[in-house]
Design a protein around this motif. Structure first.
Motif, PDB file in Angstrom:
ATOM      1  N   GLU A 156     -19.498  70.906  -9.628  1.00 50.79           N
ATOM      2  CA  GLU A 156     -18.219  70.360  -9.162  1.00 50.79           C
ATOM      3  C   GLU A 156     -17.766  71.051  -7.878  1.00 50.79           C
ATOM      4  O   GLU A 156     -17.285  70.394  -6.948  1.00 50.79           O
ATOM      5  N   LEU A 157     -17.936  72.369  -7.821  1.00 50.75           N
ATOM      6  CA  LEU A 157     -17.561  73.110  -6.611  1.00 50.75           C
ATOM      7  C   LEU A 157     -18.440  72.707  -5.432  1.00 50.75           C
ATOM      8  O   LEU A 157     -17.954  72.561  -4.306  1.00 50.75           O
ATOM      9  N   VAL A 165     -14.412  80.511  -1.132  1.00 49.92           N
ATOM     10  CA  VAL A 165     -14.877  79.511  -0.174  1.00 49.92           C
ATOM     11  C   VAL A 165     -14.263  79.809   1.187  1.00 49.92           C
ATOM     12  O   VAL A 165     -13.153  80.334   1.280  1.00 49.92           O
ATOM     13  N   LEU A 181     -19.773  78.934   0.549  1.00 52.08           N
ATOM     14  CA  LEU A 181     -19.320  79.229  -0.807  1.00 52.08           C
ATOM     15  C   LEU A 181     -19.940  80.561  -1.204  1.00 52.08           C
ATOM     16  O   LEU A 181     -21.118  80.796  -0.920  1.00 52.08           O
ATOM     17  N   GLU A 222     -19.573  73.347 -13.749  1.00 52.46           N
ATOM     18  CA  GLU A 222     -18.470  73.833 -12.907  1.00 52.46           C
ATOM     19  C   GLU A 222     -18.959  74.136 -11.493  1.00 52.46           C
ATOM     20  O   GLU A 222     -18.286  73.820 -10.517  1.00 52.46           O
ATOM     21  N   VAL A 249     -11.315  81.029  -5.098  1.00 51.27           N
ATOM     22  CA  VAL A 249     -11.248  79.711  -5.718  1.00 51.27           C
ATOM     23  C   VAL A 249     -10.981  79.832  -7.206  1.00 51.27           C
ATOM     24  O   VAL A 249     -10.021  79.281  -7.720  1.00 51.27           O
ATOM     25  N   LYS A 250     -11.851  80.536  -7.906  1.00 55.85           N
ATOM     26  CA  LYS A 250     -11.705  80.620  -9.353  1.00 55.85           C
ATOM     27  C   LYS A 250     -12.655  81.659  -9.916  1.00 55.85           C
ATOM     28  O   LYS A 250     -13.508  82.193  -9.207  1.00 55.85           O
ATOM     29  N   TYR A 303     -16.676  71.111  -2.112  1.00 51.45           N
ATOM     30  CA  TYR A 303     -16.652  71.839  -0.839  1.00 51.45           C
ATOM     31  C   TYR A 303     -17.830  71.520   0.080  1.00 51.45           C
ATOM     32  O   TYR A 303     -17.774  71.829   1.271  1.00 51.45           O
TER      33      TYR A 303
END
Length: 138
Positions: A43-44, A17, A4, A40, A28-29, A48
């Motif tokens: 969560e990632l 990622v 990541l 957040e 990803v974002k 992953y």
């Protein structure tokens, strides 16, 4: 080995990622700084399960570290503390410039470029890191 990557900035962070083989990078974002940004990121991390985290280190053109690099280092220390993963730095000089050029060539409007440039910069950072890892294995 999934990796990541973060392009840490003062207002937002781009996230990319790798695939599970550690060969390709995908954006990803973009995470906007705010009260829920660690949630957040958590969560990632859960989604992953990366073995390694890469944080872009914004060095000055002469190679020295300025205030932005120190903030990125602080962010990396916090990532290690919270998620117990190896964090490595990648020299991100010109990653945002390169991402901007790609987006310009794609003929995206300024407004659209602004929304995705951090994510593209994270992809550039991760691609550089993955290429180095691939060359070490070859």
């Amino acid at each position: 080995m999934r990796v990541l990557a973060f392009d840490y900035g003062t207002r937002s962070m781009g996230v990319a990622v790798s695939d599970e083989l550690g060969v390709t990078a995908q954006g990803v974002k973009v995470i906007r700084h705010g009260p829920h940004w660690w949630e957040e990121i958590a969560e990632l991390m859960e989604m992953y399960s990366p073995e390694c985290i890469v944080v872009g280190l914004p060095r000055n053109m002469d190679g020295s570290c300025g205030p932005s690099a120190e903030k990125a280092k602080g962010f990396a220390r916090e990532l290690e503390k919270r998620f117990h993963r190896m964090v490595v730095f990648w020299d991100e000089r010109l990653s945002t410039v390169g991402a901007g050029r790609v987006l310009l060539e794609a003929d995206l409007s300024r407004r659209k470029r602004k929304k995705v440039i951090d994510k593209m910069a994270a992809v550039f950072i991760l691609e550089g890191y993955l290429a180095r890892q691939y060359n070490r294995r070859s």
